[in-house]
Design a protein around this motif. Structure first.
Motif, PDB file in Angstrom:
ATOM      1  N   GLN A 157      53.840 -39.617  11.803  1.00  0.00           N
ATOM      2  CA  GLN A 157      55.218 -39.580  12.299  1.00  0.00           C
ATOM      3  C   GLN A 157      56.153 -40.322  11.330  1.00  0.00           C
ATOM      4  OE1 GLN A 157      58.317 -38.643  13.863  1.00  0.00           O
ATOM      5  NE2 GLN A 157      56.735 -38.136  15.394  1.00  0.00           N
ATOM      6  N   GLN A 158      57.185 -39.633  10.848  1.00  0.00           N
ATOM      7  CA  GLN A 158      58.143 -40.267   9.929  1.00  0.00           C
ATOM      8  C   GLN A 158      59.078 -41.217  10.682  1.00  0.00           C
ATOM      9  OE1 GLN A 158      58.071 -39.831   6.452  1.00  0.00           O
ATOM     10  NE2 GLN A 158      56.142 -38.875   7.079  1.00  0.00           N
ATOM     11  N   ASN A 159      59.520 -40.779  11.849  1.00  0.00           N
ATOM     12  CA  ASN A 159      60.433 -41.612  12.639  1.00  0.00           C
ATOM     13  C   ASN A 159      59.625 -42.676  13.379  1.00  0.00           C
ATOM     14  OD1 ASN A 159      62.292 -42.759  14.350  1.00  0.00           O
ATOM     15  ND2 ASN A 159      62.606 -40.929  15.596  1.00  0.00           N
ATOM     16  N   ARG A 160      59.758 -43.925  12.941  1.00  0.00           N
ATOM     17  CA  ARG A 160      59.015 -45.011  13.570  1.00  0.00           C
ATOM     18  C   ARG A 160      59.967 -46.019  14.220  1.00  0.00           C
ATOM     19  NH1 ARG A 160      53.722 -44.194  11.923  1.00  0.00           N
ATOM     20  NH2 ARG A 160      53.015 -46.213  12.682  1.00  0.00           N
ATOM     21  N   ARG A 161      61.217 -45.555  14.468  1.00  0.00           N
ATOM     22  CA  ARG A 161      62.205 -46.453  15.080  1.00  0.00           C
ATOM     23  C   ARG A 161      61.779 -46.847  16.485  1.00  0.00           C
ATOM     24  NH1 ARG A 161      65.899 -43.115  12.330  1.00  0.00           N
ATOM     25  NH2 ARG A 161      66.192 -41.787  14.174  1.00  0.00           N
ATOM     26  N   ALA A 162      62.027 -48.110  16.809  1.00  0.00           N
ATOM     27  CA  ALA A 162      61.649 -48.640  18.115  1.00  0.00           C
ATOM     28  C   ALA A 162      62.561 -49.804  18.465  1.00  0.00           C
ATOM     29  CB  ALA A 162      60.193 -49.107  18.089  1.00  0.00           C
ATOM     30  N   ARG A 163      62.531 -50.183  19.704  1.00  0.00           N
ATOM     31  CA  ARG A 163      63.255 -51.389  20.108  1.00  0.00           C
ATOM     32  C   ARG A 163      62.474 -52.102  21.190  1.00  0.00           C
ATOM     33  NH1 ARG A 163      68.497 -49.761  23.889  1.00  0.00           N
ATOM     34  NH2 ARG A 163      67.306 -48.961  25.672  1.00  0.00           N
ATOM     35  N   PHE A 164      62.587 -53.418  21.179  1.00  0.00           N
ATOM     36  CA  PHE A 164      62.055 -54.244  22.250  1.00  0.00           C
ATOM     37  C   PHE A 164      63.223 -54.565  23.174  1.00  0.00           C
ATOM     38  CE2 PHE A 164      58.143 -55.979  20.021  1.00  0.00           C
ATOM     39  CZ  PHE A 164      57.280 -55.718  21.062  1.00  0.00           C
ATOM     40  N   ARG A 165      63.002 -54.423  24.478  1.00  0.00           N
ATOM     41  CA  ARG A 165      64.055 -54.732  25.444  1.00  0.00           C
ATOM     42  C   ARG A 165      63.486 -55.643  26.521  1.00  0.00           C
ATOM     43  NH1 ARG A 165      66.832 -52.190  29.979  1.00  0.00           N
ATOM     44  NH2 ARG A 165      65.234 -50.570  30.132  1.00  0.00           N
ATOM     45  N   VAL A 217      66.263 -55.952  20.667  1.00  0.00           N
ATOM     46  CA  VAL A 217      66.143 -56.068  19.211  1.00  0.00           C
ATOM     47  C   VAL A 217      65.594 -54.735  18.692  1.00  0.00           C
ATOM     48  CG1 VAL A 217      63.843 -57.156  19.264  1.00  0.00           C
ATOM     49  CG2 VAL A 217      65.287 -57.436  17.265  1.00  0.00           C
ATOM     50  N   ASN A 218      66.304 -54.179  17.715  1.00  0.00           N
ATOM     51  CA  ASN A 218      65.895 -52.912  17.115  1.00  0.00           C
ATOM     52  C   ASN A 218      64.975 -53.157  15.928  1.00  0.00           C
ATOM     53  OD1 ASN A 218      67.487 -51.041  18.754  1.00  0.00           O
ATOM     54  ND2 ASN A 218      69.259 -52.013  17.812  1.00  0.00           N
ATOM     55  N   GLY A 219      64.149 -52.187  15.627  1.00  0.00           N
ATOM     56  CA  GLY A 219      63.237 -52.322  14.496  1.00  0.00           C
ATOM     57  C   GLY A 219      62.421 -51.066  14.320  1.00  0.00           C
ATOM     58  N   GLU A 220      61.194 -51.254  13.808  1.00  0.00           N
ATOM     59  CA  GLU A 220      60.323 -50.097  13.602  1.00  0.00           C
ATOM     60  C   GLU A 220      58.866 -50.509  13.764  1.00  0.00           C
ATOM     61  OE1 GLU A 220      60.926 -48.672   9.640  1.00  0.00           O
ATOM     62  OE2 GLU A 220      60.077 -50.451   8.707  1.00  0.00           O
ATOM     63  N   ILE A 221      58.039 -49.502  14.029  1.00  0.00           N
ATOM     64  CA  ILE A 221      56.593 -49.733  14.145  1.00  0.00           C
ATOM     65  C   ILE A 221      55.966 -49.574  12.766  1.00  0.00           C
ATOM     66  CG2 ILE A 221      54.447 -48.998  15.252  1.00  0.00           C
ATOM     67  CD1 ILE A 221      56.582 -50.179  17.158  1.00  0.00           C
ATOM     68  N   THR A 222      55.196 -50.570  12.370  1.00  0.00           N
ATOM     69  CA  THR A 222      54.559 -50.543  11.060  1.00  0.00           C
ATOM     70  C   THR A 222      53.349 -49.594  11.073  1.00  0.00           C
ATOM     71  OG1 THR A 222      53.254 -52.477  11.699  1.00  0.00           O
ATOM     72  CG2 THR A 222      55.287 -52.884  10.467  1.00  0.00           C
ATOM     73  N   LEU A 223      52.798 -49.330   9.890  1.00  0.00           N
ATOM     74  CA  LEU A 223      51.640 -48.430   9.789  1.00  0.00           C
ATOM     75  C   LEU A 223      50.348 -49.110  10.224  1.00  0.00           C
ATOM     76  CD1 LEU A 223      52.518 -46.754   6.377  1.00  0.00           C
ATOM     77  CD2 LEU A 223      52.649 -45.703   8.652  1.00  0.00           C
ATOM     78  N   LYS A 224      50.318 -50.446  10.094  1.00  0.00           N
ATOM     79  CA  LYS A 224      49.126 -51.184  10.523  1.00  0.00           C
ATOM     80  C   LYS A 224      49.525 -52.586  10.963  1.00  0.00           C
ATOM     81  CE  LYS A 224      47.881 -52.361   5.697  1.00  0.00           C
ATOM     82  NZ  LYS A 224      48.593 -53.597   5.616  1.00  0.00           N
ATOM     83  N   VAL A 235      52.722 -55.233  15.071  1.00  0.00           N
ATOM     84  CA  VAL A 235      53.100 -53.894  14.602  1.00  0.00           C
ATOM     85  C   VAL A 235      54.611 -53.637  14.703  1.00  0.00           C
ATOM     86  CG1 VAL A 235      50.845 -52.866  15.074  1.00  0.00           C
ATOM     87  CG2 VAL A 235      52.633 -52.777  16.847  1.00  0.00           C
ATOM     88  N   PHE A 236      55.389 -54.673  15.054  1.00  0.00           N
ATOM     89  CA  PHE A 236      56.837 -54.494  15.190  1.00  0.00           C
ATOM     90  C   PHE A 236      57.572 -55.285  14.111  1.00  0.00           C
ATOM     91  CE2 PHE A 236      61.081 -55.513  16.775  1.00  0.00           C
ATOM     92  CZ  PHE A 236      61.541 -54.249  17.153  1.00  0.00           C
ATOM     93  N   ARG A 237      58.333 -54.557  13.279  1.00  0.00           N
ATOM     94  CA  ARG A 237      59.139 -55.198  12.236  1.00  0.00           C
ATOM     95  C   ARG A 237      60.613 -55.090  12.643  1.00  0.00           C
ATOM     96  NH1 ARG A 237      58.251 -51.922   7.995  1.00  0.00           N
ATOM     97  NH2 ARG A 237      56.395 -53.040   7.314  1.00  0.00           N
ATOM     98  N   PRO A 238      61.273 -56.217  12.929  1.00  0.00           N
ATOM     99  CA  PRO A 238      62.664 -56.160  13.356  1.00  0.00           C
ATOM    100  C   PRO A 238      63.608 -55.766  12.215  1.00  0.00           C
ATOM    101  CG  PRO A 238      61.963 -58.441  13.140  1.00  0.00           C
ATOM    102  CD  PRO A 238      60.746 -57.595  12.921  1.00  0.00           C
TER     103      PRO A 238
END
Length: 199
Positions: free
Chosen positions: A113-121, A139-146, A158-161
């Protein structure tokens, strides 16, 4: 002031006490004789936070707050969301609240999956002087590959802000607390308590 945090998770207690500092003395339900598992089966984060706070308030009569946090991944339509803590279990890929199982399932579902955008709420529900209040932190961020890092808990490895080159689990706790979803929701809680003279 003294207040109960409606959780049995000592990691969350430690994190929230660090954020609140000396503004409040925080205890957990077990300190007040409430040792059973607190129900959280509402369909939303707001509903779960209120359900937990009401449960403790009804049993102790004391001021309390509860939080519920969800990791919302764009490519998965907002999953795991309200099921974040038991994502693997509700999908037949693990048991209980095992973070390793939850992360493994998440990474599998995002393979290729190219779109790895995510947010913690995080939503915090406060019951103070018999009145209910809600506070939100995102906080917005993305899911890392590992997975990377050993600090924190849950999905932190696995969450990079947004705006950072490291995951929550690779950050010093002080930095994570300052920028995290729980930190932001707690800041709004503190503003409210200070405004009403609850410091």
């Amino acid at each position: 002031m003294k207040i109960i945090f409606a959780t049995g998770n000592r990691n969350k207690l430690k994190e929230i006490q660090a954020i609140l500092g000396d503004r409040a003395e925080v205890s957990i339900p077990a300190d007040h004789g409430v040792t059973e598992e607190i129900p959280e089966d509402a369909p939303t984060l707001e509903g779960n936070a209120l359900q937990k706070a009401r449960y403790i308030h009804e049993r102790t009569g004391l001021d309390c707050f509860a939080d519920d946090t969800g990791l919302e991944v764009e490519a998965l339509g907002g999953e795991p969301g309200v099921f974040s803590a038991r994502y693997a279990a509700v999908n037949g890929a693990g048991e209980g609240h095992a973070s390793a199982d939850n992360m493994a399932l998440l990474l599998r579902r995002l393979e290729g999956q190219q779109n790895r955008r995510a947010r913690f709420r995080t939503v915090i529900a406060l019951i103070r002087n018999g009145e209910e209040h809600l506070f939100e932190g995102i906080v917005n961020g993305e899911i890392t590959l590992k997975k990377s890092g050993t600090e924190g808990f849950g999905y932190d490895p696995v969450f990079r802000p947004e705006g950072y080159a490291v995951t929550f689990a690779e950050m010093a706790p002080e930095l994570k607390n300052r920028i995290s979803h729980r930190g932001r929701a707690t800041a709004r809680l503190i503003e409210f308590l200070n405004a009403e003279g609850g410091e």
